[in-house]
Design a protein around this motif. Structure first.
Motif, PDB file in Angstrom:
ATOM      1  N   ILE A   1       0.840  -1.207   0.000  1.00  0.00           N
ATOM      2  CA  ILE A   1       0.000   0.000   0.000  1.00  0.00           C
ATOM      3  C   ILE A   1       0.873   1.253   0.000  1.00  0.00           C
ATOM      4  N   LEU A   2       1.948   1.229   0.788  1.00  0.00           N
ATOM      5  CA  LEU A   2       2.873   2.363   0.824  1.00  0.00           C
ATOM      6  C   LEU A   2       3.483   2.600  -0.553  1.00  0.00           C
ATOM      7  N   THR A   3       3.884   1.534  -1.209  1.00  0.00           N
ATOM      8  CA  THR A   3       4.485   1.648  -2.539  1.00  0.00           C
ATOM      9  C   THR A   3       3.501   2.240  -3.541  1.00  0.00           C
ATOM     10  N   LEU A   4       2.268   1.755  -3.501  1.00  0.00           N
ATOM     11  CA  LEU A   4       1.267   2.253  -4.440  1.00  0.00           C
ATOM     12  C   LEU A   4       0.996   3.738  -4.208  1.00  0.00           C
ATOM     13  N   GLY A   5       0.915   4.152  -2.944  1.00  0.00           N
ATOM     14  CA  GLY A   5       0.710   5.563  -2.645  1.00  0.00           C
ATOM     15  C   GLY A   5       1.908   6.418  -3.025  1.00  0.00           C
ATOM     16  N   ALA A   6       3.119   5.868  -2.811  1.00  0.00           N
ATOM     17  CA  ALA A   6       4.336   6.617  -3.112  1.00  0.00           C
ATOM     18  C   ALA A   6       4.498   6.880  -4.602  1.00  0.00           C
ATOM     19  N   PHE A   7       3.843   6.070  -5.437  1.00  0.00           N
ATOM     20  CA  PHE A   7       3.941   6.264  -6.878  1.00  0.00           C
ATOM     21  C   PHE A   7       3.312   7.590  -7.301  1.00  0.00           C
ATOM     22  N   PHE A   8       2.464   8.145  -6.438  1.00  0.00           N
ATOM     23  CA  PHE A   8       1.795   9.410  -6.745  1.00  0.00           C
ATOM     24  C   PHE A   8       2.412  10.585  -5.989  1.00  0.00           C
ATOM     25  N   LEU A   9       3.542  10.330  -5.329  1.00  0.00           N
ATOM     26  CA  LEU A   9       4.323  11.385  -4.677  1.00  0.00           C
ATOM     27  C   LEU A   9       5.478  11.782  -5.589  1.00  0.00           C
ATOM     28  N   PRO A  10       6.190  12.879  -5.299  1.00  0.00           N
ATOM     29  CA  PRO A  10       7.288  13.321  -6.169  1.00  0.00           C
ATOM     30  C   PRO A  10       8.363  12.254  -6.366  1.00  0.00           C
ATOM     31  N   TRP A  11       8.714  12.033  -7.621  1.00  0.00           N
ATOM     32  CA  TRP A  11       9.778  11.101  -7.967  1.00  0.00           C
ATOM     33  C   TRP A  11      11.000  11.822  -8.538  1.00  0.00           C
ATOM     34  N   ALA A  12      10.769  12.789  -9.387  1.00  0.00           N
ATOM     35  CA  ALA A  12      11.883  13.511 -10.011  1.00  0.00           C
ATOM     36  C   ALA A  12      11.578  15.005 -10.000  1.00  0.00           C
ATOM     37  N   ILE A  13      12.550  15.774  -9.567  1.00  0.00           N
ATOM     38  CA  ILE A  13      12.374  17.216  -9.442  1.00  0.00           C
ATOM     39  C   ILE A  13      13.306  17.907 -10.443  1.00  0.00           C
TER      40      ILE A  13
ATOM     41  N   ALA B   1       5.719  -0.596 -14.396  1.00  0.00           N
ATOM     42  CA  ALA B   1       5.877  -1.896 -13.722  1.00  0.00           C
ATOM     43  C   ALA B   1       5.821  -1.745 -12.209  1.00  0.00           C
ATOM     44  N   VAL B   2       6.117  -0.547 -11.690  1.00  0.00           N
ATOM     45  CA  VAL B   2       6.171  -0.335 -10.242  1.00  0.00           C
ATOM     46  C   VAL B   2       4.798  -0.508  -9.586  1.00  0.00           C
ATOM     47  N   PRO B   3       3.756   0.235  -9.997  1.00  0.00           N
ATOM     48  CA  PRO B   3       2.455   0.024  -9.350  1.00  0.00           C
ATOM     49  C   PRO B   3       1.871  -1.354  -9.630  1.00  0.00           C
ATOM     50  N   VAL B   4       2.150  -1.892 -10.810  1.00  0.00           N
ATOM     51  CA  VAL B   4       1.654  -3.232 -11.133  1.00  0.00           C
ATOM     52  C   VAL B   4       2.248  -4.257 -10.163  1.00  0.00           C
ATOM     53  N   ALA B   5       3.556  -4.148  -9.931  1.00  0.00           N
ATOM     54  CA  ALA B   5       4.219  -5.067  -8.995  1.00  0.00           C
ATOM     55  C   ALA B   5       3.683  -4.892  -7.580  1.00  0.00           C
ATOM     56  N   ALA B   6       3.386  -3.651  -7.185  1.00  0.00           N
ATOM     57  CA  ALA B   6       2.849  -3.400  -5.847  1.00  0.00           C
ATOM     58  C   ALA B   6       1.484  -4.052  -5.671  1.00  0.00           C
ATOM     59  N   VAL B   7       0.610  -3.904  -6.657  1.00  0.00           N
ATOM     60  CA  VAL B   7      -0.734  -4.491  -6.579  1.00  0.00           C
ATOM     61  C   VAL B   7      -0.656  -6.012  -6.553  1.00  0.00           C
ATOM     62  N   ILE B   8       0.148  -6.582  -7.444  1.00  0.00           N
ATOM     63  CA  ILE B   8       0.260  -8.040  -7.516  1.00  0.00           C
ATOM     64  C   ILE B   8       0.809  -8.609  -6.212  1.00  0.00           C
ATOM     65  N   SER B   9       1.869  -8.007  -5.688  1.00  0.00           N
ATOM     66  CA  SER B   9       2.475  -8.526  -4.457  1.00  0.00           C
ATOM     67  C   SER B   9       1.512  -8.432  -3.284  1.00  0.00           C
ATOM     68  N   GLY B  10       0.805  -7.303  -3.159  1.00  0.00           N
ATOM     69  CA  GLY B  10      -0.149  -7.147  -2.063  1.00  0.00           C
ATOM     70  C   GLY B  10      -1.280  -8.160  -2.139  1.00  0.00           C
ATOM     71  N   LEU B  11      -1.828  -8.369  -3.345  1.00  0.00           N
ATOM     72  CA  LEU B  11      -2.908  -9.331  -3.514  1.00  0.00           C
ATOM     73  C   LEU B  11      -2.455 -10.754  -3.215  1.00  0.00           C
ATOM     74  N   LEU B  12      -1.247 -11.096  -3.642  1.00  0.00           N
ATOM     75  CA  LEU B  12      -0.746 -12.445  -3.400  1.00  0.00           C
ATOM     76  C   LEU B  12      -0.526 -12.702  -1.911  1.00  0.00           C
ATOM     77  N   VAL B  13      -0.047 -11.699  -1.184  1.00  0.00           N
ATOM     78  CA  VAL B  13       0.110 -11.871   0.260  1.00  0.00           C
ATOM     79  C   VAL B  13      -1.253 -12.082   0.908  1.00  0.00           C
ATOM     80  N   PHE B  14      -2.240 -11.305   0.495  1.00  0.00           N
ATOM     81  CA  PHE B  14      -3.584 -11.465   1.056  1.00  0.00           C
ATOM     82  C   PHE B  14      -4.138 -12.856   0.754  1.00  0.00           C
ATOM     83  N   VAL B  15      -3.966 -13.312  -0.490  1.00  0.00           N
ATOM     84  CA  VAL B  15      -4.453 -14.645  -0.848  1.00  0.00           C
ATOM     85  C   VAL B  15      -3.739 -15.712  -0.018  1.00  0.00           C
ATOM     86  N   SER B  16      -2.440 -15.513   0.236  1.00  0.00           N
ATOM     87  CA  SER B  16      -1.698 -16.490   1.039  1.00  0.00           C
ATOM     88  C   SER B  16      -2.256 -16.596   2.452  1.00  0.00           C
TER      89      SER B  16
END
Length: 365
Positions: A17-29, A65-80
Protein backbone atom coordinates in the motif's frame (compact mmCIF):
# COMPACT_ATOMS: atom_id res chain seq x y z
CA UNK A 1 -11.82 -20.76 5.33
CA UNK A 2 -9.68 -19.66 8.23
CA UNK A 3 -7.87 -16.36 7.84
CA UNK A 4 -4.31 -16.05 9.15
CA UNK A 5 -3.19 -12.42 8.99
CA UNK A 6 0.14 -12.61 10.81
CA UNK A 7 2.29 -9.59 11.61
CA UNK A 8 4.79 -10.24 8.76
CA UNK A 9 1.89 -10.50 6.30
CA UNK A 10 0.45 -7.24 7.61
CA UNK A 11 3.85 -5.62 7.07
CA UNK A 12 3.95 -7.01 3.54
CA UNK A 13 0.50 -5.68 2.65
CA UNK A 14 1.32 -2.35 4.31
CA UNK A 15 4.48 -2.15 2.22
CA UNK A 16 2.48 -2.74 -0.97
CA UNK A 17 0.00 0.00 0.00
CA UNK A 18 2.87 2.36 0.82
CA UNK A 19 4.48 1.65 -2.54
CA UNK A 20 1.27 2.25 -4.44
CA UNK A 21 0.71 5.56 -2.65
CA UNK A 22 4.34 6.62 -3.11
CA UNK A 23 3.94 6.26 -6.88
CA UNK A 24 1.80 9.41 -6.74
CA UNK A 25 4.32 11.39 -4.68
CA UNK A 26 7.29 13.32 -6.17
CA UNK A 27 9.78 11.10 -7.97
CA UNK A 28 11.88 13.51 -10.01
CA UNK A 29 12.37 17.22 -9.44
CA UNK A 30 13.48 19.48 -12.30
CA UNK A 31 13.99 23.22 -12.50
CA UNK A 32 10.62 23.83 -14.15
CA UNK A 33 8.48 20.94 -12.93
CA UNK A 34 8.21 18.15 -10.37
CA UNK A 35 6.86 14.76 -11.49
CA UNK A 36 5.32 11.96 -9.49
CA UNK A 37 5.97 8.45 -10.79
CA UNK A 38 2.50 8.38 -12.34
CA UNK A 39 2.92 11.82 -13.94
CA UNK A 40 6.34 10.94 -15.30
CA UNK A 41 5.11 7.71 -16.88
CA UNK A 42 2.10 9.52 -18.36
CA UNK A 43 4.31 12.26 -19.80
CA UNK A 44 6.86 9.84 -21.25
CA UNK A 45 4.37 7.54 -23.02
CA UNK A 46 3.42 10.03 -25.78
CA UNK A 47 6.87 11.60 -25.81
CA UNK A 48 8.55 8.26 -26.55
CA UNK A 49 5.88 6.86 -28.89
CA UNK A 50 7.70 7.97 -32.01
CA UNK A 51 11.24 7.63 -30.70
CA UNK A 52 13.29 4.92 -32.43
CA UNK A 53 16.29 5.11 -30.12
CA UNK A 54 17.55 6.91 -27.08
CA UNK A 55 18.63 6.50 -23.50
CA UNK A 56 15.11 6.55 -22.07
CA UNK A 57 13.38 4.26 -24.55
CA UNK A 58 11.41 1.85 -22.37
CA UNK A 59 11.73 3.89 -19.19
CA UNK A 60 7.97 4.48 -19.22
CA UNK A 61 7.45 0.69 -19.21
CA UNK A 62 9.77 0.35 -16.23
CA UNK A 63 7.85 3.03 -14.36
CA UNK A 64 4.48 1.41 -15.00
CA UNK A 65 5.88 -1.90 -13.72
CA UNK A 66 6.17 -0.34 -10.24
CA UNK A 67 2.45 0.02 -9.35
CA UNK A 68 1.65 -3.23 -11.13
CA UNK A 69 4.22 -5.07 -9.00
CA UNK A 70 2.85 -3.40 -5.85
CA UNK A 71 -0.73 -4.49 -6.58
CA UNK A 72 0.26 -8.04 -7.52
CA UNK A 73 2.48 -8.53 -4.46
CA UNK A 74 -0.15 -7.15 -2.06
CA UNK A 75 -2.91 -9.33 -3.51
CA UNK A 76 -0.75 -12.44 -3.40
CA UNK A 77 0.11 -11.87 0.26
CA UNK A 78 -3.58 -11.47 1.06
CA UNK A 79 -4.45 -14.64 -0.85
CA UNK A 80 -1.70 -16.49 1.04
CA UNK A 81 -3.34 -15.50 4.33
CA UNK A 82 -6.45 -17.39 3.26
CA UNK A 83 -4.62 -20.45 1.96
CA UNK A 84 -3.02 -23.47 3.55
CA UNK A 85 -0.56 -26.19 2.64
CA UNK A 86 1.83 -25.79 -0.30
CA UNK A 87 -0.31 -23.07 -1.91
CA UNK A 88 0.27 -20.75 1.04
CA UNK A 89 4.02 -20.85 0.57
CA UNK A 90 3.78 -20.45 -3.18
CA UNK A 91 1.63 -17.34 -2.94
CA UNK A 92 4.03 -15.74 -0.46
CA UNK A 93 7.07 -16.48 -2.61
CA UNK A 94 5.34 -15.16 -5.72
CA UNK A 95 4.47 -12.02 -3.76
CA UNK A 96 8.12 -11.61 -2.74
CA UNK A 97 9.18 -12.10 -6.36
CA UNK A 98 6.78 -9.40 -7.57
CA UNK A 99 8.04 -7.02 -4.88
CA UNK A 100 11.67 -7.68 -5.77
CA UNK A 101 10.93 -7.07 -9.46
CA UNK A 102 9.35 -3.71 -8.61
CA UNK A 103 12.27 -2.90 -6.34
CA UNK A 104 14.70 -3.58 -9.18
CA UNK A 105 13.00 -1.09 -11.51
CA UNK A 106 12.90 1.50 -8.74
CA UNK A 107 16.60 1.04 -8.07
CA UNK A 108 17.31 1.40 -11.79
CA UNK A 109 15.39 4.69 -11.76
CA UNK A 110 17.38 5.89 -8.76
CA UNK A 111 20.68 4.72 -10.23
CA UNK A 112 20.03 6.44 -13.54
CA UNK A 113 19.84 9.73 -11.66
CA UNK A 114 22.66 9.40 -9.12
CA UNK A 115 25.24 7.17 -10.82
CA UNK A 116 27.78 8.36 -13.35
CA UNK A 117 27.09 5.57 -15.83
CA UNK A 118 28.40 2.08 -16.47
CA UNK A 119 32.17 2.30 -15.84
CA UNK A 120 34.67 0.98 -18.31
CA UNK A 121 32.38 -0.92 -20.66
CA UNK A 122 29.52 -0.33 -23.08
CA UNK A 123 26.93 -3.09 -23.02
CA UNK A 124 24.34 -1.05 -24.90
CA UNK A 125 23.50 -1.96 -28.51
CA UNK A 126 24.05 0.97 -30.84
CA UNK A 127 25.49 2.90 -27.86
CA UNK A 128 22.04 3.25 -26.28
CA UNK A 129 22.27 3.81 -22.51
CA UNK A 130 19.75 4.01 -19.74
CA UNK A 131 22.37 5.32 -17.29
CA UNK A 132 21.83 8.95 -16.29
CA UNK A 133 18.49 8.88 -18.12
CA UNK A 134 16.61 10.58 -15.29
CA UNK A 135 19.30 13.15 -14.67
CA UNK A 136 20.03 14.15 -18.24
CA UNK A 137 17.62 12.85 -20.86
CA UNK A 138 14.17 13.01 -19.27
CA UNK A 139 14.38 16.72 -18.49
CA UNK A 140 15.39 17.52 -22.06
CA UNK A 141 12.74 15.29 -23.60
CA UNK A 142 9.93 16.81 -21.53
CA UNK A 143 11.29 20.36 -21.51
CA UNK A 144 11.39 20.35 -17.71
CA UNK A 145 14.76 22.02 -17.33
CA UNK A 146 17.83 20.93 -15.38
CA UNK A 147 17.68 18.01 -12.95
CA UNK A 148 17.38 19.09 -9.32
CA UNK A 149 16.93 15.90 -7.33
CA UNK A 150 15.06 12.67 -6.54
CA UNK A 151 11.73 13.01 -4.74
CA UNK A 152 10.58 11.31 -1.55
CA UNK A 153 8.33 8.98 -3.53
CA UNK A 154 11.29 6.95 -4.81
CA UNK A 155 12.68 6.31 -1.34
CA UNK A 156 9.26 5.40 0.06
CA UNK A 157 8.76 3.02 -2.86
CA UNK A 158 12.05 1.29 -2.09
CA UNK A 159 11.06 1.03 1.59
CA UNK A 160 7.61 -0.32 0.66
CA UNK A 161 8.90 -2.98 -1.71
CA UNK A 162 11.56 -4.05 0.80
CA UNK A 163 8.88 -4.40 3.50
CA UNK A 164 6.65 -6.40 1.19
CA UNK A 165 9.43 -8.77 0.16
CA UNK A 166 10.66 -9.38 3.71
CA UNK A 167 7.15 -9.67 5.14
CA UNK A 168 6.11 -12.14 2.44
CA UNK A 169 9.18 -14.30 3.01
CA UNK A 170 8.75 -14.31 6.81
CA UNK A 171 4.99 -14.71 6.71
CA UNK A 172 5.17 -18.26 7.99
CA UNK A 173 7.79 -20.11 10.07
CA UNK A 174 9.87 -22.56 8.10
CA UNK A 175 8.83 -26.19 8.28
CA UNK A 176 11.38 -28.85 9.10
CA UNK A 177 11.39 -29.94 5.46
CA UNK A 178 12.37 -26.48 4.30
CA UNK A 179 14.70 -25.47 7.15
CA UNK A 180 18.19 -24.55 6.00
CA UNK A 181 21.28 -26.42 7.25
CA UNK A 182 24.92 -25.39 7.52
CA UNK A 183 25.93 -27.51 4.53
CA UNK A 184 23.34 -25.70 2.39
CA UNK A 185 24.96 -22.36 3.10
CA UNK A 186 28.43 -23.82 2.47
CA UNK A 187 27.31 -25.11 -0.92
CA UNK A 188 25.82 -21.71 -1.75
CA UNK A 189 29.17 -20.08 -0.97
CA UNK A 190 30.98 -22.56 -3.22
CA UNK A 191 28.52 -22.03 -6.07
CA UNK A 192 28.84 -18.26 -5.66
CA UNK A 193 32.63 -18.30 -5.93
CA UNK A 194 32.76 -20.80 -8.80
CA UNK A 195 30.03 -19.20 -10.89
CA UNK A 196 31.15 -15.68 -10.01
CA UNK A 197 34.47 -16.55 -11.65
CA UNK A 198 32.73 -18.22 -14.61
CA UNK A 199 30.43 -15.25 -15.11
CA UNK A 200 33.34 -12.82 -14.92
CA UNK A 201 35.32 -14.84 -17.49
CA UNK A 202 32.25 -15.27 -19.72
CA UNK A 203 31.97 -11.54 -20.29
CA UNK A 204 34.71 -11.48 -22.92
CA UNK A 205 33.19 -14.24 -25.13
CA UNK A 206 29.83 -12.49 -24.72
CA UNK A 207 31.34 -9.30 -26.15
CA UNK A 208 33.29 -11.13 -28.87
CA UNK A 209 30.19 -12.85 -30.25
CA UNK A 210 28.57 -9.48 -31.02
CA UNK A 211 31.00 -9.03 -33.93
CA UNK A 212 29.98 -12.43 -35.31
CA UNK A 213 26.27 -12.82 -34.59
CA UNK A 214 25.25 -9.39 -33.24
CA UNK A 215 22.57 -9.31 -30.54
CA UNK A 216 21.16 -12.70 -31.58
CA UNK A 217 24.37 -14.45 -30.66
CA UNK A 218 24.64 -12.45 -27.46
CA UNK A 219 21.13 -13.43 -26.36
CA UNK A 220 22.06 -17.11 -26.68
CA UNK A 221 25.33 -16.57 -24.81
CA UNK A 222 23.46 -14.61 -22.15
CA UNK A 223 21.78 -17.82 -20.97
CA UNK A 224 24.99 -18.87 -19.20
CA UNK A 225 24.26 -16.23 -16.55
CA UNK A 226 21.10 -18.15 -15.50
CA UNK A 227 22.81 -21.44 -14.65
CA UNK A 228 23.94 -20.68 -11.09
CA UNK A 229 20.44 -20.04 -9.76
CA UNK A 230 18.99 -23.03 -11.63
CA UNK A 231 21.73 -25.33 -10.35
CA UNK A 232 21.51 -24.06 -6.76
CA UNK A 233 17.76 -24.64 -6.72
CA UNK A 234 18.10 -28.07 -8.33
CA UNK A 235 20.66 -29.34 -5.80
CA UNK A 236 19.43 -27.76 -2.55
CA UNK A 237 15.67 -27.82 -3.27
CA UNK A 238 14.67 -25.38 -0.55
CA UNK A 239 12.75 -22.09 -0.82
CA UNK A 240 15.15 -19.30 -1.77
CA UNK A 241 18.01 -21.53 -2.94
CA UNK A 242 17.80 -20.46 -6.59
CA UNK A 243 17.45 -16.83 -5.64
CA UNK A 244 20.43 -16.85 -3.27
CA UNK A 245 22.66 -18.89 -5.60
CA UNK A 246 22.23 -16.45 -8.48
CA UNK A 247 22.42 -13.28 -6.38
CA UNK A 248 25.53 -14.39 -4.48
CA UNK A 249 27.21 -15.38 -7.76
CA UNK A 250 26.56 -11.85 -9.03
CA UNK A 251 28.07 -10.46 -5.82
CA UNK A 252 31.16 -12.64 -6.28
CA UNK A 253 31.41 -11.43 -9.88
CA UNK A 254 31.50 -7.86 -8.61
CA UNK A 255 34.24 -8.69 -6.09
CA UNK A 256 36.29 -10.17 -8.93
CA UNK A 257 36.12 -6.84 -10.75
CA UNK A 258 33.15 -7.05 -13.10
CA UNK A 259 33.12 -3.70 -14.95
CA UNK A 260 29.35 -3.23 -14.69
CA UNK A 261 29.75 -2.60 -10.96
CA UNK A 262 27.27 -2.99 -8.07
CA UNK A 263 24.23 -2.85 -10.38
CA UNK A 264 24.97 -6.54 -11.03
CA UNK A 265 23.46 -7.37 -7.64
CA UNK A 266 20.09 -6.18 -8.93
CA UNK A 267 20.68 -7.99 -12.22
CA UNK A 268 21.47 -11.18 -10.31
CA UNK A 269 18.30 -11.28 -8.29
CA UNK A 270 16.18 -10.36 -11.31
CA UNK A 271 17.71 -13.30 -13.20
CA UNK A 272 16.94 -15.59 -10.24
CA UNK A 273 13.26 -14.74 -9.93
CA UNK A 274 11.91 -16.81 -12.81
CA UNK A 275 13.58 -20.01 -11.63
CA UNK A 276 12.52 -19.45 -8.02
CA UNK A 277 8.92 -18.78 -9.05
CA UNK A 278 8.84 -21.98 -11.12
CA UNK A 279 10.25 -24.12 -8.32
CA UNK A 280 7.80 -22.54 -5.86
CA UNK A 281 4.91 -23.33 -8.21
CA UNK A 282 5.76 -27.04 -7.88
CA UNK A 283 6.00 -26.80 -4.10
CA UNK A 284 9.73 -27.63 -4.47
CA UNK A 285 8.73 -31.23 -5.21
CA UNK A 286 9.16 -31.68 -8.98
CA UNK A 287 12.65 -31.65 -10.51
CA UNK A 288 12.38 -33.43 -13.83
CA UNK A 289 13.47 -32.28 -17.26
CA UNK A 290 10.23 -30.41 -17.86
CA UNK A 291 10.50 -28.43 -14.63
CA UNK A 292 14.13 -27.50 -15.22
CA UNK A 293 13.57 -26.40 -18.83
CA UNK A 294 10.51 -24.36 -17.85
CA UNK A 295 12.51 -22.85 -14.98
CA UNK A 296 15.24 -21.83 -17.43
CA UNK A 297 12.73 -20.26 -19.81
CA UNK A 298 11.05 -18.48 -16.87
CA UNK A 299 14.42 -17.15 -15.69
CA UNK A 300 15.05 -15.76 -19.16
CA UNK A 301 11.60 -14.19 -19.52
CA UNK A 302 11.27 -12.69 -16.05
CA UNK A 303 14.72 -11.12 -16.31
CA UNK A 304 14.06 -9.89 -19.85
CA UNK A 305 12.52 -6.45 -19.12
CA UNK A 306 15.28 -5.61 -16.66
CA UNK A 307 18.09 -6.82 -18.92
CA UNK A 308 16.68 -5.10 -21.99
CA UNK A 309 16.04 -1.85 -20.19
CA UNK A 310 19.55 -1.88 -18.73
CA UNK A 311 21.14 -2.73 -22.07
CA UNK A 312 18.99 -0.36 -24.11
CA UNK A 313 17.26 -3.04 -26.20
CA UNK A 314 13.94 -1.17 -26.07
CA UNK A 315 15.46 1.24 -28.56
CA UNK A 316 15.65 -1.50 -31.19
CA UNK A 317 13.08 -2.27 -33.87
CA UNK A 318 10.07 -4.29 -32.54
CA UNK A 319 10.53 -7.01 -35.18
CA UNK A 320 14.13 -7.44 -34.07
CA UNK A 321 12.98 -7.64 -30.45
CA UNK A 322 10.64 -10.54 -31.31
CA UNK A 323 13.55 -12.41 -32.84
CA UNK A 324 15.68 -11.73 -29.79
CA UNK A 325 12.82 -12.94 -27.58
CA UNK A 326 12.71 -16.26 -29.44
CA UNK A 327 16.46 -16.71 -29.02
CA UNK A 328 16.20 -15.77 -25.33
CA UNK A 329 13.53 -18.48 -24.79
CA UNK A 330 15.71 -21.10 -26.46
CA UNK A 331 18.72 -20.00 -24.43
CA UNK A 332 16.76 -20.16 -21.19
CA UNK A 333 15.59 -23.69 -21.92
CA UNK A 334 19.16 -24.75 -22.68
CA UNK A 335 20.32 -23.18 -19.41
CA UNK A 336 17.75 -25.21 -17.47
CA UNK A 337 18.82 -28.41 -19.23
CA UNK A 338 22.50 -27.62 -18.64
CA UNK A 339 21.87 -27.07 -14.92
CA UNK A 340 20.15 -30.45 -14.63
CA UNK A 341 22.90 -32.26 -16.54
CA UNK A 342 25.60 -30.58 -14.47
CA UNK A 343 23.83 -31.33 -11.19
CA UNK A 344 23.30 -34.99 -12.14
CA UNK A 345 26.94 -35.38 -13.17
CA UNK A 346 28.18 -33.99 -9.86
CA UNK A 347 25.65 -36.06 -7.89
CA UNK A 348 26.86 -39.22 -9.67
CA UNK A 349 30.23 -38.78 -7.95
CA UNK A 350 28.57 -39.12 -4.53
CA UNK A 351 29.66 -35.65 -3.41
CA UNK A 352 26.05 -34.44 -3.05
CA UNK A 353 24.72 -37.28 -0.89
CA UNK A 354 23.97 -34.87 1.96
CA UNK A 355 21.73 -32.77 -0.29
CA UNK A 356 18.27 -33.40 -1.67
CA UNK A 357 19.54 -34.23 -5.16
CA UNK A 358 22.06 -36.74 -3.85
CA UNK A 359 19.53 -38.43 -1.54
CA UNK A 360 17.13 -38.76 -4.47
CA UNK A 361 19.74 -40.56 -6.54
CA UNK A 362 20.57 -42.90 -3.64
CA UNK A 363 16.87 -43.86 -3.34
CA UNK A 364 16.71 -44.52 -7.08
CA UNK A 365 19.69 -46.86 -6.88
Amino acid sequence: MKTSMTFPRAVAIGGAILTLGAFFLPWAIYAQRTFSGAELAGALIPALAGVKAGGIKGLDIGLLAVPVAAVISGLLVFVSSRSSGPNEGRFRLWAAAAAIAGLAFTLLFLGSAVLAGTPGIDFAPAAVRTDNAVKVTVGKTLGAGDFVGIGIGVYLTILGFAGTAVGAILGRPAEERTAWRTQDFVLLAILAVVFGAIYWAWLQPYLWVQGIAAQFGQELFFAVWFVSGLLGGYIIRRPGAAFLAETLAAFAEILLGAPAGPILIVTGFMQALGAEITFAATGYRRWGWGTMIVAGVAAALVALPWNWLRLGYFALDPALLLGLLAVRVVGGGLAGAAAKILGDLVAATGSLNYFALGRERVREV
